[in-house]
Design a protein around this motif. Structure first.
Motif, PDB file in Angstrom:
ATOM      1  N   CYS A 131      -0.135   3.235 -11.165  1.00 25.86           N
ATOM      2  CA  CYS A 131       0.632   1.928 -11.177  1.00 25.86           C
ATOM      3  C   CYS A 131       0.871   0.488 -12.352  1.00 25.86           C
ATOM      4  O   CYS A 131       1.743   0.159 -11.913  1.00 25.86           O
ATOM      5  N   LYS A 132       0.057   0.099 -12.928  1.00 25.95           N
ATOM      6  CA  LYS A 132      -0.099  -0.275 -13.646  1.00 25.95           C
ATOM      7  C   LYS A 132       1.738  -0.288 -14.785  1.00 25.95           C
ATOM      8  O   LYS A 132       2.239  -0.859 -15.073  1.00 25.95           O
ATOM      9  N   GLU A 150       1.751   7.097  -6.765  1.00 27.15           N
ATOM     10  CA  GLU A 150      -0.002   7.790  -7.269  1.00 27.15           C
ATOM     11  C   GLU A 150       1.224   9.474  -6.903  1.00 27.15           C
ATOM     12  O   GLU A 150      -0.051   9.940  -8.273  1.00 27.15           O
ATOM     13  N   ASP A 200       0.686  -1.390  -0.212  1.00 27.89           N
ATOM     14  CA  ASP A 200      -0.182  -0.055  -0.069  1.00 27.89           C
ATOM     15  C   ASP A 200       0.799   1.132  -0.101  1.00 27.89           C
ATOM     16  O   ASP A 200       0.733   2.191  -0.519  1.00 27.89           O
ATOM     17  N   ILE A 248       1.783   1.438  -3.804  1.00 27.25           N
ATOM     18  CA  ILE A 248       1.119   2.254  -4.086  1.00 27.25           C
ATOM     19  C   ILE A 248       0.924   3.608  -4.245  1.00 27.25           C
ATOM     20  O   ILE A 248       0.540   4.668  -5.069  1.00 27.25           O
ATOM     21  N   GLN A 303       2.012  -7.255  -8.697  1.00 24.17           N
ATOM     22  CA  GLN A 303       1.310  -6.434  -7.631  1.00 24.17           C
ATOM     23  C   GLN A 303       0.707  -4.968  -8.538  1.00 24.17           C
ATOM     24  O   GLN A 303      -0.488  -5.495  -8.665  1.00 24.17           O
ATOM     25  N   LEU A 304       2.022  -4.719  -9.399  1.00 29.08           N
ATOM     26  CA  LEU A 304       1.437  -3.267  -9.670  1.00 29.08           C
ATOM     27  C   LEU A 304       0.706  -3.453 -10.591  1.00 29.08           C
ATOM     28  O   LEU A 304      -0.990  -2.705 -11.501  1.00 29.08           O
ATOM     29  N   ASN A 308      -2.821  -3.836 -10.195  1.00 19.43           N
ATOM     30  CA  ASN A 308      -3.967  -2.845  -9.838  1.00 19.43           C
ATOM     31  C   ASN A 308      -4.352  -2.359 -10.862  1.00 19.43           C
ATOM     32  O   ASN A 308      -4.719  -2.194 -12.119  1.00 19.43           O
ATOM     33  N   ASP A 309      -6.021  -1.066 -10.100  1.00 29.07           N
ATOM     34  CA  ASP A 309      -6.508  -1.139 -11.359  1.00 29.07           C
ATOM     35  C   ASP A 309      -5.921   0.318 -11.657  1.00 29.07           C
ATOM     36  O   ASP A 309      -6.478   0.890 -13.181  1.00 29.07           O
ATOM     37  N   SER A 310      -5.055   1.028 -10.866  1.00 29.28           N
ATOM     38  CA  SER A 310      -5.023   2.157 -11.503  1.00 29.28           C
ATOM     39  C   SER A 310      -3.357   2.696 -12.954  1.00 29.28           C
ATOM     40  O   SER A 310      -2.704   1.693 -12.704  1.00 29.28           O
TER      41      SER A 310
END
Lengths: 161, 991
Positions: free
Chosen positions: B58-59, B16, B9, B12, B49-50, B53-55
């Protein structure tokens, strides 16, 4: 006798220069008595950089490409007694990219050479002294050095524009 | 980073923050933390994991973290581990494609880039990357395939496969050769990877795959350069050329871009058939219509690109193009090129086509000038055809020159802000055009010169002359003039120039001194400088006064022209001194102004004085010379005295003025030097006798006047500021030097005693910075007059300026250097002048031995010269030789010197080896019977010192000595032996 490699490369350099050369510089092969191009001997002009002591002058150099160019570097000379710590009294320029035993590589282009020389004008290398008067003044009497460089810039001044 | 520190977290949140923060310091801080995560042992997990992630941030950062891991660790991975990463990456590609979101393409590209990096570095383990990607996408399940069958591919995923192919070749081009065997990689890509790509390209709509093709074109150029692989792209490129003529501007332009890239990087990709196809496109109906539509749309960007296409295409075989001119069927083609070159608008500001075409026309011209043999072969040895070709070439280049003549016109409003924006580039364009005119001169010859002269004549005789026309013609004439000299000048050219100068040329040019006309005046000055062949010819002589009058008025009128016009005056006066004698009175008022006006720029003052003196020298009658010099020196003296006695030297400006006046005397000295190396080329024997007699008597006391000025300015003890001024001493020494090289008597030829007296007087000065100039003057006196100078004068001077001041000299490297240089010169020119000085063996030799250990390059150079000259003793007589031999053999100088050379050589920098080599070489040549023992002794002593300093002894020196002796001092072999030994003892390798 110029090798075919040398000739091809010099023709290539001529083309490349025509296609792309920096502003204020000139470089062209001399002509023989009959009017043909002498690709091994060029005349070039190097402008002093703006906002330096060298500004306003366009300094002439001769460039001689040896028969085994590009294995060997060209010999580049200012006029005799050109005032610069890294220029020999004969005018020959002491610059690592023009020295076979130092940084010369066959891939170095004419454009890189003249830009290297322009850079050298205002950034002398104190570890490679080539003439005594300019080297001495540069190290010990900066005011005299600057005065002489400015006088030289006037001597080689470009036409009004 | 430890496992415990890890919190997904937190990562992430940081990602951001990285993409949203506007605080640069915060961004740098976040980057640092994230980089630590990327390099940690958790990086693979984090990447994975990134990406889940939906972001989108992050992708992307997840894909980026994979890149970091791959770049850092790929080399250490087993095949299994590599496959694991490949499968993870493929899985993410599948997921992103199936998400079918618009904004994920850049993440997919990054993932494909990661796969491409693994593929190009591990292609032997993972040979079927495209197949694996296809199968994974089709089956929606990541898998590694070992099958090369393209026939199984359906077209659903063609675009993503082509994107991958594109990225693979881009990554390959970026690879460093040192990291991978590129030649094998290129072979693999050509044999295994390219056929599938080719098939995909072939079946895909070309418009969609142009980017991929573009990258392949770039890659193939590199691959063909770095390997023996040769590609056949003919079918694909045929397709590409079809796209050019599609009735869709966007497609057509993109296809042209790719074609331009091909022509620019690797034109051999286009075979003869394709070239013919392109030729018929460009010069056929399509080319004309396409260009027309671009012009109508004012689409300058694409017009430029089209002209680049044309130029690059033609330059692929310029000789072929050159020979086409012989056939009238190709006339339209050349008309097309001329029209394109003559594209309307101001170059640089409004159009760039004519700029690009300079290169093409220059190449074409050189084909006619330098490649006539090859042209004749292409014309099947038909000499009539060759003649026709040359005639047509002359005609076409006349038209090209006319186009460029118009193009280089300086815009009317030169102060326009808009012009200033592109002025530098425009001036560069003009200079390129000038070069082009110089190139085509051998083709168009005198006709071109005449055209240019005619435009000047027509304008001069016109009621309303166009100064831009005149300027353009003069500018181009300047460039062509480099083709002429006194020996090859054509009488027609002389008469064209005469016509101009007979007209009211100068009047017209001078009539408009507005700022707009400054280029015309400036170019006219250049023009007058460039026609030296004219005024050296008897036809041109009578125009010299009007030329000089014009130059003088330009010089005095504006600071814009004073440097260039004074330079031209100086050059003309030097070259035409004999013809300008009658003009001398015109200088008189000017000279007074030059000398008396403090505000004149020193270089201008000095140039004009030099010009005046050159003409005085040309008079030949020494009596008149003396009279004129008397007036000139009187003016200078008066001003100097006035400045000094009235204490006017109060600031830098007045000091510079005084120095400039002194420099004027130096310029008089230079002007008065004989212009020819051989005096008999200039004077008859009778004239020489007369001159010698005149200057010995010196009825105007010119010598005394010069000395008086020098004394007033440079040795006046009442003015410490002048007394200690380095530049004043430098200028005085220069004045004295001007006469030293003269072979007959003259106003600047002084007695040795006079010069030595100056050196002695000034050497007592407190300012040690002036000493090198005095030493140089002494050096010059020896060099010029060693045959006649009195030995006692030399010896006493050495005692006074060198030996009595040795402690001071030793404190300053410049003084050490210049004093050793003099000693070297004396030993070289006439050793007897110094070697019998009682202090030679006691002090001088010791001083020169000491300085072999210097780290100053100039000192080492002069000390090397001193020792080399002393060993060789080229100008010594029998007595000198015996004296020096005795020193080397009986007084053990040989042993001492050899030791000093060897011990310092071994410690010296590589760039200083030459200086020691030189001494060693002459020792071997001159003392072959003794040098071996001297070297043995030297090395034994060096080893003794090394033992004392706890350094390893030198073991192989016996072999070195043997090798050295065997070379007998022969330069190349000798240098190699010394260099190798130096490298060995310093633990270095040759490169």
């Amino acid at each position: 006798m110029m090798s075919s490699l040398c000739k091809t490369r010099l023709q290539e350099e001529r083309k490349r220069w025509r296609k792309d050369h920096p502003f204020g510089f000139y470089a062209k092969p001399n002509k023989t008595v009959g009017g043909a191009l002498d690709l091994q001997n060029w005349t070039a002009g190097i402008p002093g950089k703006s906002h330096t002591l060298w500004e306003g002058g366009v300094y002439p150099v001769t460039i001689n490409f040896p028969d085994d160019y590009p294995s060997k570097p060209p010999k580049v000379k200012f006029p005799q007694n050109f005032y610069h710590p890294n220029v020999y009294p004969s005018g020959t320029i002491c610059l690592s990219i023009l020295n076979e035993e130092q940084d010369w590589r066959p891939a170095i282009t004419l454009k890189q050479i003249v830009i290297g020389i322009q850079e050298l004008l205002d950034s002398p290398n104190p570890d490679s002294p080539a003439q005594e008067p300019a080297w001495r003044a540069y190290g010990k009497d900066r005011a005299t050095y600057e005065k002489k460089v400015k006088e030289q810039a006037q001597k080689y001044g470009a036409p009004a524009s | 980073m430890e496992q415990d520190d890890f919190d997904l977290d937190q990562v992430i949140g940081l990602v951001e923050l990285l993409y949203s923060s506007r605080d640069p310091d915060q961004v740098i801080e976040v980057q640092k933390i994230l980089q630590r995560f990327q390099k940690s042992s958790n990086s693979w997990y984090i990447s994975n994991q990134l990406l889940l992630n939906d972001s989108i941030n992050c992708k992307f950062f997840g894909a980026l973290t994979y890149t970091v891991g791959i770049n850092l660790h790929l080399g250490e991975f087993s095949t299994d581990l590599k496959f694991k990463i490949i499968l993870e990456l493929l899985n993410h590609v599948i997921l992103l494609i199936n998400e079918n979101k618009n904004n994920t393409l850049f993440v997919i590209e990054k993932l494909l880039s990661n796969l491409a990096i693994i593929f190009v570095t591990s292609y032997k383990e993972w040979s079927y990357s495209l197949q694996s990607l296809y199968a994974s996408l089709k089956n929606k399940n990541p898998q590694i395939i070992n099958d090369s069958n393209i026939n199984d591919f359906d077209s659903t995923y063609d675009m993503i496969l082509l994107l991958f192919s594109q990225i693979v070749v881009e990554e390959t081009s970026k690879l460093e050769s040192s990291n991978v065997d590129k030649s094998n990689l290129h072979k693999f890509i050509h044999e295994k990877f390219f056929p599938i790509t080719s098939a995909l390209l072939f079946r895909t709509e070309m418009i969609k795959s142009l980017d991929c093709l573009g990258s392949w074109i770039q890659y193939i150029s590199t691959a063909e350069l770095e390997s023996v692989e040769r590609y056949d792209l003919s079918i694909i490129l045929d397709h590409l050329l079809d796209l050019i003529i599609l009735n869709n501007a966007d497609i057509s332009q993109r296809a042209i871009n790719v074609t331009v890239d091909i022509l620019d990087t690797n034109p051999s990709m286009l075979n003869k058939v394709l070239k013919n196809k392109l030729d018929s496109l460009i010069f056929g109906k399509w080319g004309v219509n396409y260009l027309q539509s671009l012009i109508e749309d004012h689409d300058f960007e694409n017009i430029n690109q089209f002209s680049r296409l044309v130029i690059l295409f033609l330059e692929t075989d310029i000789i072929h193009v050159a020979h086409l001119l012989a056939d009238d069927a190709n006339n339209e083609k050349f008309e097309f090129l001329l029209n394109l070159t003559n594209f309307p608008g101001i170059p640089i500001d409004e159009e760039l086509i004519s700029k690009d075409f300079i290169e093409f026309w220059s190449e074409l011209a050189e084909a006619y000038v330098d490649d006539e043999d090859r042209l004749l072969v292409l014309l099947k040895n038909d000499t009539d055809q060759l003649m026709k070709l040359n005639q047509k070439a002359t005609s076409i280049f006349q038209r090209v020159s006319s186009i460029y003549w118009s193009k280089i016109h300086i815009p009317v409003n030169v102060d326009d802000e808009e012009f200033k924006l592109y002025k530098e580039e425009f001036m560069s364009y003009r200079s390129d055009v000038a070069d082009f005119f110089d190139t085509i001169y051998p083709i168009v010859k005198i006709a071109m010169y005449k055209n240019l002269i005619d435009t000047i004549s027509n304008n001069i005789s016109s009621a309303k002359p166009n100064f831009q026309d005149i300027e353009a013609s003069l500018f181009l004439i300047n460039s062509i003039s480099s083709n002429f000299n006194e020996d090859n000048i054509n009488t027609n050219i002389l008469s064209y120039l005469t016509n101009i100068l007979e007209s009211n040329f100068f009047e017209i040019i001078s009539s408009n001194n507005s700022n707009e006309n400054k280029y015309t005046i400036s170019t006219t000055i250049q023009f007058l400088s460039s026609i030296d062949f004219f005024y050296k010819h008897k036809i041109g002589l009578k125009y010299l006064p009007s030329i000089l009058n014009f130059l003088f008025s330009c010089m005095l009128e504006s600071n814009l022209y004073h440097l260039s016009s004074s330079k031209a005056i100086c050059r003309i006066s030097n070259d035409c001194r004999l013809s300008l004698v009658g003009y001398l009175p015109n200088f008189e008022n000017l000279i007074v102004e030059m000398i008396n006006n403090i505000n004149i720029l020193p270089i201008i003052r000095e140039r004009i004085v030099n010009s005046y003196a050159s003409i005085i020298q040309g008079i030949k009658n020494p009596e008149i010379q003396g009279k004129n010099l008397n007036i000139l020196l009187g003016l200078i003296n008066e001003k100097c005295v006035q400045l000094i006695t009235n204490n006017q030297i109060t600031n830098e400006n007045t000091l510079n003025y005084l120095i400039s006046l002194l420099n004027c005397i130096y310029e008089i000295g230079k002007g008065m030097q004989l212009p020819e190396d051989d005096v008999e080329d200039f004077y008859s024997q009778e004239e020489i006798n007369l001159i010698n007699e005149y200057w010995t008597n010196d009825s105007y006391n010119i010598h005394d006047k010069i000395i008086r000025i020098i004394t007033e300015v440079s040795t006046n003890s009442s003015s410490p500021m002048l007394l200690n001024n380095t530049e004043i001493v430098e200028k005085c020494c220069l004045i004295f030097k001007t006469g030293l090289t003269e072979s007959i008597e003259g106003p600047f030829v002084f007695k040795d005693e006079t010069l030595i007296q100056y050196i002695l007087t000034k050497s007592g000065s407190a300012n040690i910075n002036t000493m090198p100039f005095l030493f140089e003057l002494f050096d010059a006196v020896i060099t010029a007059n060693y045959k006649t100078i009195s030995p006692s004068l030399v010896s006493s001077t050495v005692d006074t300026i060198f030996l009595s001041r040795l402690p001071l000299i030793k404190t300053d490297p410049d003084l050490i250097e210049s004093s050793i240089k003099i000693l070297g010169t004396i030993v070289e020119k006439k050793p007897s002048l110094i070697i019998y000085n009682g202090n030679f063996t006691i002090i001088i030799l010791h001083f020169c031995l000491e300085n072999l250990s210097t780290s100053e390059k100039f000192i080492l150079k002069s000390v090397s010269k001193f020792w080399s000259k002393l060993i060789v003793l080229k100008k010594g007589d029998k007595r000198d030789f015996e004296f020096i031999s005795n020193l080397f053999l009986q007084e053990k100088l040989g042993v001492v010197l050899t030791y000093a050379v060897i011990s310092n050589l071994l410690k010296s920098q590589r760039s200083n080896i030459d200086n020691f080599q030189e001494i060693l070489k002459f020792l071997i040549v001159k003392y072959p019977l003794y040098v071996k023992n001297w070297l043995e002794d030297a090395f034994a002593k060096v080893n003794e010192e090394r033992v004392n300093q706890r350094i390893d002894e030198l073991k192989s020196y016996h072999v070195f000595i043997k090798k050295l002796i065997m070379t007998r001092g022969k330069t190349q072999a000798f240098q190699n032996v010394v260099k190798e030994y130096w490298l060995e003892t310093n633990g270095l390798f040759n490169y």
